[in-house]
Design an enzyme around this catalytic site. Structure first.
Site, mmCIF file in Angstrom:
data_model
loop_
_atom_site.group_PDB
_atom_site.id
_atom_site.type_symbol
_atom_site.label_atom_id
_atom_site.label_comp_id
_atom_site.label_asym_id
_atom_site.label_seq_id
_atom_site.Cartn_x
_atom_site.Cartn_y
_atom_site.Cartn_z
ATOM 1 C CE LYS A 165 -2.349 7.213 -0.353
ATOM 2 N NZ LYS A 165 -3.272 7.488 -1.107
ATOM 3 C CE1 TYR B 46 -3.589 3.180 1.070
ATOM 4 C CE2 TYR B 46 -1.661 3.060 3.230
ATOM 5 C CZ TYR B 46 -2.337 3.997 2.208
ATOM 6 O OH TYR B 46 -3.384 5.162 2.843
#
Ligand SMILES: NC(=O)C1=CN([C@@H]2O[C@H](COP(=O)(O)OP(=O)(O)OC[C@H]3O[C@@H](n4cnc5c(N)ncnc54)[C@H](O)[C@@H]3O)[C@@H](O)[C@H]2O)C=CC1
Ligand SMILES: CC(C)=CCC[C@@H](C)[C@H]1CC[C@H]2C3=C(CC[C@]12C)[C@@]1(C)CCC(=O)C[C@@H]1CC3
Length: 345
Positions: A148, A144
């Site tokens: 990002k 994740y």
């Protein structure tokens, strides 16, 4: 190629507007007189004055329709970190963000405000009063975070005054508040399973938790400050409550507020981290046979046992940011908003 209509500066779109942060942002924008479109893969509510466009942000054609006539885009969509699905993070956060930027350019959107994350610089070790000039994590703590980072780079690089597209990234940390689907529900679930008895480490680690209204305020300030001559173009900004708190005091305040006992017994950080790594490896090895998701992932243990708080002095200086809700009031409002999660409910 979409035909362009003249965008109005008060017409905006919130990509990810059905989510926790997105919906709070939509509500505030309406209060402030904006006309709001929501683009999301799901529709989770209805509100007078909001036009919903259901679609996948990886699909540029659907975006083109939704962004027609819009001058300002907030991009706060992402798969949930807990899904831990590498391919999905890559598709949505990287390819999807490329599609968003292309669609914005094609329809003549003037400003894009991305919701990034302060975790883009976090590698699982202490960060105290971290500023935006810290390098991106070389070893991000999970997929994740890895995506990002790429997403933030793409959006900041797309800032081009000549082409008329201005971009900025907001990096919040530990967002909490009413309707949050993660923090309080995970905490209560862990408490109900009798697993919230332990404090990882000595309990002195300071962390930023940011009340959702402050995150919304930071986004709108950024959008309204984004002009060709403004220093914020193409930059990232930490937005926090500016009140770092002991991770375990914050957890205890929420738990006690909801009628659960606060954690009391200490466990050494290195021991718990080592065990969480073992469990994670085991879950990977056994994944073809059984699917189990450990509560104590290395990422969660690192978040719970290290210092990670950030300076928001750049946001104060460049856009006059100041939190609008204190941590104490934010915790009270959050606790009051979850009657169904109270002990015994
Ligand atoms: N919640 C937190 O503590 C923090 C969140 N962030 C960032 O803030 C943003 C908002 O997070 P939350 O509101 O907490 O998450 P959320 O999960 O409540 O909202 C995300 C929204 O994105 C939508 N979405 C996901 N994939 C999509 C796709 N392919 N196409 C269209 N829509 C899609 C979801 O349906 C959901 O409504 C995210 O970008 C997240 O990375 C950053 C730091 C901390
Ligand atoms: C500050 C920050 C980035 C918070 C992000 C939210 C979540 C990652 C946390 C919300 C509830 C937390 C939690 C734990 C880890 C981090 C969270 C998921 C534990 C699993 C840590 C180990 C425990 O003893 C139980 C905790 C439950 C709550």
């Amino acid at each position: 190629m979409a035909t362009r209509i003249r965008p109005s500066s008060k017409r905006c779109a919130v990509i990810g507007g059905s989510g926790f942060l997105g919906r709070h942002l939509v509500e505030k924008l309406l209060d402030k007189g904006y006309t709001v479109s929501v683009f999301d893969i799901r529709q989770s509510y209805e509100l007078p004055g909001v036009t919903f466009h259901q679609g996948d942000l990886c699909d540029k054609q659907s975006l083109l329709t939704a962004l027609h006539g819009v001058s300002l885009v907030f991009h706060c969509a992402s798969p949930a970190p807990a899904s831990d699905d590498k391919a999905l993070f890559q598709r949505v956060n990287i390819q999807g963000t490329q599609a968003v930027l292309q669609a914005c350019t094609e329809v003549g959107v003037q400003k894009v405000v991305l919701t990034s994350s302060a975790s883009v610089v976090f590698e699982g070790t202490d960060i105290k009063d971290g500023r935006e000039d810290l390098p991106y994590a070389k070893k991000p703590i999970d997929y994740y975070t890895q995506t990002k980072i790429e997403q933030e780079k793409l959006v900041l690089k797309a800032c081009d005054k000549e082409k008329g597209l201005l971009t900025v990234a907001i990096r919040p940390h530990g967002i909490f508040g009413p309707r949050d689907p993660q923090l309080v529900p995970i905490l209560v679930d862990t408490a109900r399973r009798g697993k919230m008895k332990f404090i990882i480490g000595d309990g002195s680690n300071l962390v930023d938790f940011t009340f959702v209204d402050n995150v919304v305020h930071g986004h709108i300030l950024a959008a309204e400050s984004l002009r060709p001559e403004s220093p914020i173009c193409g930059k990232a900004y930490h937005i926090t409550n500016d009140e770092p708190v002991r991770f375990w005091d914050f957890m205890s305040d929420i738990l006690v507020g909801l009628g659960y006992a606060a954690p009391r017994y200490h466990l050494p950080y290195t021991l718990v981290y080592g065990l969480s790594l073992l469990l994670w490896l085991l879950s990977l090895l056994l994944s073809p046979l059984v699917a189990f998701k450990p509560t104590f992932t290395p990422m969660r243990v690192a978040l719970a046992g290290t210092h990670h708080f950030y300076s928001c002095s750049r946001a104060k200086q460049d856009m006059g940011y100041k939190p609008v809700v204190s941590l104490k009031d934010g915790i009270r409002r959050t606790v009051e908003s979850y009657p169904h999660l109270r002990h015994g409910a």
